[in-house]
Design an enzyme around this catalytic site. Structure first.
Site, PDB file in Angstrom:
ATOM      1  CE  LYS A   1     -29.219  -6.199 -12.345  1.00 37.18           C
ATOM      2  NZ  LYS A   1     -28.862  -6.372 -14.048  1.00 37.18           N
TER       3      LYS A   1
ATOM      4  CG  ASN B   1     -23.913  -6.343 -19.681  1.00 35.30           C
ATOM      5  OD1 ASN B   1     -23.728  -7.080 -18.596  1.00 35.30           O
ATOM      6  ND2 ASN B   1     -23.038  -5.051 -19.772  1.00 35.30           N
TER       7      ASN B   1
ATOM      8  CB  VAL C   1     -31.612   0.290 -21.992  1.00 33.81           C
ATOM      9  CG1 VAL C   1     -30.392  -0.181 -23.143  1.00 33.81           C
ATOM     10  CG2 VAL C   1     -31.125   0.564 -20.850  1.00 33.81           C
TER      11      VAL C   1
ATOM     12  CE1 TYR D   1     -28.142  -4.024  -9.926  1.00 33.44           C
ATOM     13  CE2 TYR D   1     -27.945  -5.854  -8.047  1.00 33.44           C
ATOM     14  CZ  TYR D   1     -27.584  -5.346  -9.208  1.00 33.44           C
ATOM     15  OH  TYR D   1     -26.573  -5.781 -10.210  1.00 33.44           O
TER      16      TYR D   1
HETATM   17  P1  NAP Z   1     -20.487  -1.234 -15.462  1.00 30.09           P
HETATM   18  O1  NAP Z   1     -19.269  -1.404 -15.998  1.00 30.09           O
HETATM   19  O2  NAP Z   1     -20.925  -0.043 -14.701  1.00 30.09           O
HETATM   20  O3  NAP Z   1     -21.584  -1.427 -16.694  1.00 30.09           O
HETATM   21  C1  NAP Z   1     -22.873  -1.027 -16.612  1.00 30.09           C
HETATM   22  C2  NAP Z   1     -22.911  -0.550 -18.201  1.00 30.09           C
HETATM   23  O4  NAP Z   1     -24.310  -0.360 -18.430  1.00 30.09           O
HETATM   24  C3  NAP Z   1     -22.039   0.545 -18.692  1.00 30.09           C
HETATM   25  O5  NAP Z   1     -21.493   0.032 -19.701  1.00 30.09           O
HETATM   26  C4  NAP Z   1     -23.151   1.689 -18.981  1.00 30.09           C
HETATM   27  O6  NAP Z   1     -22.597   2.285 -19.979  1.00 30.09           O
HETATM   28  C5  NAP Z   1     -24.356   0.867 -19.243  1.00 30.09           C
HETATM   29  N1  NAP Z   1     -25.613   1.457 -19.013  1.00 30.09           N
HETATM   30  C6  NAP Z   1     -26.104   2.147 -17.888  1.00 30.09           C
HETATM   31  N2  NAP Z   1     -27.159   2.703 -18.010  1.00 30.09           N
HETATM   32  C7  NAP Z   1     -27.316   2.654 -19.362  1.00 30.09           C
HETATM   33  C8  NAP Z   1     -28.466   3.034 -20.167  1.00 30.09           C
HETATM   34  N3  NAP Z   1     -29.504   3.864 -19.693  1.00 30.09           N
HETATM   35  N4  NAP Z   1     -28.653   2.994 -21.472  1.00 30.09           N
HETATM   36  C9  NAP Z   1     -27.554   2.227 -22.099  1.00 30.09           C
HETATM   37  N5  NAP Z   1     -26.447   1.589 -21.288  1.00 30.09           N
HETATM   38  C10 NAP Z   1     -26.476   1.883 -19.977  1.00 30.09           C
HETATM   39  O7  NAP Z   1     -20.747  -2.460 -14.454  1.00 30.09           O
HETATM   40  P2  NAP Z   1     -20.966  -4.115 -14.595  1.00 30.09           P
HETATM   41  O8  NAP Z   1     -20.568  -4.592 -13.279  1.00 30.09           O
HETATM   42  O9  NAP Z   1     -20.129  -4.411 -15.960  1.00 30.09           O
HETATM   43  O10 NAP Z   1     -22.455  -4.298 -14.657  1.00 30.09           O
HETATM   44  C11 NAP Z   1     -22.928  -4.995 -16.130  1.00 30.09           C
HETATM   45  C12 NAP Z   1     -24.173  -5.521 -15.580  1.00 30.09           C
HETATM   46  O11 NAP Z   1     -23.768  -6.643 -14.839  1.00 30.09           O
HETATM   47  C13 NAP Z   1     -25.241  -4.565 -14.766  1.00 30.09           C
HETATM   48  O12 NAP Z   1     -26.604  -5.135 -15.162  1.00 30.09           O
HETATM   49  C14 NAP Z   1     -25.055  -5.048 -13.438  1.00 30.09           C
HETATM   50  O13 NAP Z   1     -26.331  -4.792 -12.692  1.00 30.09           O
HETATM   51  C15 NAP Z   1     -24.674  -6.672 -13.529  1.00 30.09           C
HETATM   52  N6  NAP Z   1     -24.239  -7.054 -12.181  1.00 30.09           N
HETATM   53  C16 NAP Z   1     -22.863  -6.765 -11.924  1.00 30.09           C
HETATM   54  C17 NAP Z   1     -22.337  -7.266 -10.810  1.00 30.09           C
HETATM   55  C18 NAP Z   1     -20.820  -6.990 -10.220  1.00 30.09           C
HETATM   56  O14 NAP Z   1     -20.631  -7.237  -9.028  1.00 30.09           O
HETATM   57  N7  NAP Z   1     -20.215  -5.963 -10.969  1.00 30.09           N
HETATM   58  C19 NAP Z   1     -23.007  -8.288 -10.288  1.00 30.09           C
HETATM   59  C20 NAP Z   1     -24.115  -8.762 -10.746  1.00 30.09           C
HETATM   60  C21 NAP Z   1     -24.582  -8.367 -11.906  1.00 30.09           C
HETATM   61  P3  NAP Z   1     -23.196   3.841 -20.212  1.00 30.09           P
HETATM   62  O15 NAP Z   1     -22.878   4.474 -18.931  1.00 30.09           O
HETATM   63  O16 NAP Z   1     -22.073   4.582 -21.237  1.00 30.09           O
HETATM   64  O17 NAP Z   1     -24.322   4.046 -20.733  1.00 30.09           O
END
Ligand code: NAP
Length: 248
Positions: free
Chosen positions: A150, A81, A55, A146
């Site tokens: 967000k 996401n 992305v 961050y």
């Molecule tokens: P995660 O499992 O690390 O998911 C992040 C995903 O984003 C991975 O599948 C990764 O896939 C993808 N990604 C990262 N950089 C990318 C890029 N340059 N291009 C395309 N894909 C990319 O963690 P998660 O917690 O599920 O996070 C998902 C979202 O939720 C994020 O935006 C995070 O900020 C948000 N969020 C998480 C939490 C929490 O506590 N976990 C809380 C609030 C919000 P690849 O590495 O294969 O690209």
């Protein structure tokens, strides 16, 4: 007619749970991310399409979203996401660190949504959801970049909602607290390393930041996205919906 949903970061964590929840309400699914192996492992056994997209790379998003649209004859639902969570003290933070966070979390969502809209039949129906964070609605300690990224996502959804009020397409941000995914595992390791805390204490630190004192499950976040994309949420538009285990 069957809706087609594209979910960036759909191979893991919250994105994978969202893909499963949208599949369960009858959508065709494309999951996108950088790692083909991770995407294929998630997609193949469920009969989903997968698309390698970085992305942060405009040409990759343009090509990937076009291929995803070709797979199903268009895109009805976009879930921006993909995201990264890293923290640096402001005095030590370099521009490369700031740009990396913005490039993924904010520029990446802008490109994903823009390209999604180009393939969306917005005069008849459409849904755009950005996965923001509680850091999108309040300040998160130790995470200024961050938090800024967000907050930007919430602004992007509100601005686009204002631009499209006359059309049956909605734009909303979902703002989770601490969710049990790889991001939390990585943060736990970083905190433990930096502060000499045990991993278990570092994890408890994050658990205790959720008012209800437990990690949120990816499925809890996914259920809200499925509701937003379901039949009765068309009047919910331009909102930042917290899933955080309690009031601010
Ligand atoms: P995660 O499992 O690390 O998911 C992040 C995903 O984003 C991975 O599948 C990764 O896939 C993808 N990604 C990262 N950089 C990318 C890029 N340059 N291009 C395309 N894909 C990319 O963690 P998660 O917690 O599920 O996070 C998902 C979202 O939720 C994020 O935006 C995070 O900020 C948000 N969020 C998480 C939490 C929490 O506590 N976990 C809380 C609030 C919000 P690849 O590495 O294969 O690209």
């Amino acid at each position: 007619m069957q809706k087609h949903a594209v979910i960036t970061g759909g191979g893991t964590g919250i994105g994978l749970a969202i893909a499963a929840a949208l599949h369960d309400i009858g959508c065709a699914i494309t999951i996108a991310g950088r790692r083909a192996q991770v995407l294929n492992a998630a997609a193949q056994r469920r009969g989903w399409n997968s698309q390698v997209i970085d992305v942060t790379d405009e040409s990759s998003v343009i090509a990937g979203m076009t291929q995803a649209a070709n797979f199903a004859g268009g895109i009805d639902i976009v879930v921006a996401n993909a995201g990264i969570a890293e923290g640096q003290n402001i005095k030590g933070a370099d521009l490369a660190f700031w740009r990396n966070i913005m490039a993924t979390n904010l520029d990446g969502a802008f490109l994903t949504v823009r390209e999604g809209l180009r393939h969306m039949p917005i005069k008849s129906w459409g849904r755009v959801v950005a996965i923001s964070s509680i850091a999108g609605v309040r300040g998160l300690k130790g995470a200024h970049a961050y938090t800024a990224s967000k907050h930007g996502l919430v602004g992007l959804m509100r601005g686009l909602a204002a631009d499209h009020t006359a059309l049956p397409v909605t734009f909303n941000a979902v703002c989770p607290g601490y969710v049990d995914t790889d991001i939390i595992t990585r943060n736990t390791e970083n905190i433990a390393q930096r502060s000499k805390m045990s991993k278990s204490d570092a994890r408890d630190l994050m658990v205790n930041l959720n008012p209800h004192k437990r990690l949120i499950t990816p499925d809890e976040v996914a259920a809200t996205v499925a509701w937003l994309c379901g039949p009765n949420a068309g009047s919910v538009d331009g909102q930042a919906i917290e899933i955080s285990g309690g009031p601010a």
